[in-house]
Design a protein around this motif. Structure first.
Motif, PDB file in Angstrom:
ATOM      1  N   PRO A 102      21.566  -1.148  16.457  1.00  0.00           N
ATOM      2  CA  PRO A 102      21.232  -0.722  17.822  1.00  0.00           C
ATOM      3  C   PRO A 102      22.458  -0.532  18.721  1.00  0.00           C
ATOM      4  O   PRO A 102      22.395   0.242  19.674  1.00  0.00           O
ATOM      5  N   LEU A 161      18.542   4.257  13.818  1.00  0.00           N
ATOM      6  CA  LEU A 161      19.392   3.082  14.046  1.00  0.00           C
ATOM      7  C   LEU A 161      18.619   1.925  14.681  1.00  0.00           C
ATOM      8  O   LEU A 161      19.046   0.779  14.603  1.00  0.00           O
ATOM      9  N   THR A 162      17.495   2.232  15.361  1.00  0.00           N
ATOM     10  CA  THR A 162      16.789   1.185  16.106  1.00  0.00           C
ATOM     11  C   THR A 162      15.398   0.857  15.566  1.00  0.00           C
ATOM     12  O   THR A 162      14.807  -0.143  15.975  1.00  0.00           O
ATOM     13  N   LEU A 182      12.620   6.566  23.139  1.00  0.00           N
ATOM     14  CA  LEU A 182      13.871   7.178  23.581  1.00  0.00           C
ATOM     15  C   LEU A 182      13.738   7.530  25.055  1.00  0.00           C
ATOM     16  O   LEU A 182      12.638   7.800  25.540  1.00  0.00           O
ATOM     17  N   ILE A 196      19.322   7.927  16.769  1.00  0.00           N
ATOM     18  CA  ILE A 196      18.923   6.782  17.591  1.00  0.00           C
ATOM     19  C   ILE A 196      17.659   6.132  17.015  1.00  0.00           C
ATOM     20  O   ILE A 196      17.568   4.910  16.878  1.00  0.00           O
ATOM     21  N   TYR A 197      16.705   6.995  16.635  1.00  0.00           N
ATOM     22  CA  TYR A 197      15.451   6.498  16.049  1.00  0.00           C
ATOM     23  C   TYR A 197      15.737   5.669  14.793  1.00  0.00           C
ATOM     24  O   TYR A 197      15.240   4.547  14.650  1.00  0.00           O
ATOM     25  N   ALA A 223      23.413   2.977  18.515  1.00  0.00           N
ATOM     26  CA  ALA A 223      22.406   3.772  19.232  1.00  0.00           C
ATOM     27  C   ALA A 223      22.707   3.773  20.729  1.00  0.00           C
ATOM     28  O   ALA A 223      22.540   4.789  21.406  1.00  0.00           O
ATOM     29  N   LYS A 224      23.172   2.631  21.219  1.00  0.00           N
ATOM     30  CA  LYS A 224      23.497   2.523  22.655  1.00  0.00           C
ATOM     31  C   LYS A 224      24.619   3.496  23.024  1.00  0.00           C
ATOM     32  O   LYS A 224      24.587   4.114  24.077  1.00  0.00           O
TER      33      LYS A 224
END
Lengths: 88, 189
Positions: free
Chosen positions: B19, B78-79, B103, B75-76, B22-23
């Motif tokens: 995450p 990774l989190t 998101l 992002i999806y 992702a940040k």
């Protein structure tokens, strides 16, 4: 939901992504070099390659596009079937 | 009319749930030099730019939406398996409290997306220079994220996006030359 797909799916998808990369590059190049006939010839060649690959993928894995740019399966509307691009 | 295609422009793989990465990446989702701002900037400029470069703005603007989907996918992935505790450790506690794993269009510091990021001067040369600068800023951001990332799979996709910024910048530079040539041809004595 994340889905596991057969190797054949990833191979075909990879082939389409490769041909499409050539087409994106040629599109942007031709936008600023519209009189390069050799590039136009390449563009038209890969454009017909993409059509073949699209047909091949859709036969096994369903429509890539909608609004009538791809055929639906005959027994049901299969556009909404996964996997979506971020799920594979 | 726009057409969606059920495939990514380039494959996106991630090695591990992360995450923190992702940040950082959300900067390219809802940040000033991100893919959403780029897509909206170019497509919006088409209505006041000379005909000769409308095709280029349309095509680059459209490609930016493909990049936006790649960033969203990163992002999806990774989190998606992150526990609330991991989100907290990554500094995504405030995001998690408000959005769960959804998101949201904001930058890496949590500032919501604003149309103030989207320049439109109406002067073709000024707008194209703005676009060149936007591509170079996005290229730099990708470089900095790659520098902080230790995920080889993710870095492969990020390098692809970094290269695209370079090509877009080059094409916009050519568009400037096309407009200058046209402008100079219109001078009559």
């Amino acid at each position: 939901m994340p889905t596991s797909m057969p190797d054949d799916y990833y191979r075909l998808l990879h082939d389409l992504q490769a041909v499409d990369f050539v087409l994106v590059e040629l599109t942007l190049y031709l936008d600023t070099h519209p009189t390069d006939e050799e590039a136009v010839k390449q563009f038209n060649h890969y454009s017909s390659e993409r059509k073949k690959l699209k047909k091949q993928i859709e036969r096994s894995y369903g429509p890539l596009q909608q609004y009538g740019n791809s055929y639906s399966a005959t027994d049901k509307w299969n556009w909404s079937d996964g996997p979506w691009p971020w799920q594979v | 009319m726009w057409l969606y295609e059920k495939k990514l422009q380039y494959p996106v793989k991630v090695s591990t749930c992360n995450p923190m990465l992702a940040k950082f990446l959300v900067e390219q989702y809802g940040g000033a030099d991100g893919e959403l701002a780029a897509a909206l900037r170019y497509l919006n400029q088409r209505y006041s730019i000379p005909d000769k470069v409308i095709g280029l703005l349309t095509d680059i603007g459209t490609e930016e939406f493909a990049h936006l989907e790649m960033i969203a996918t990163m992002i999806y992935k990774l989190t998606k398996d992150a526990k609330p505790e991991q989100m907290k450790q990554a500094g995504l506690d405030a995001h998690y409290a408000s959005h769960d794993s959804a998101l949201f269009y904001h930058n890496a510091s949590g500032v919501p997306f604003t149309t103030a990021y989207i320049a439109a001067k109406g002067d073709p040369i000024a707008d194209l220079y703005e676009d060149i600068a936007a591509e170079e800023k996005a290229r730099a951001t990708y470089q900095w994220i790659i520098d902080m990332s230790d995920d080889p799979d993710l870095n492969d996709s990020l390098r692809f996006l970094r290269e695209r910024e370079i090509i877009h910048s080059l094409r916009f530079r050519e568009a400037v030359e096309i407009l200058k040539e046209e402008r100079d041809r219109k001078v009559f004595f």
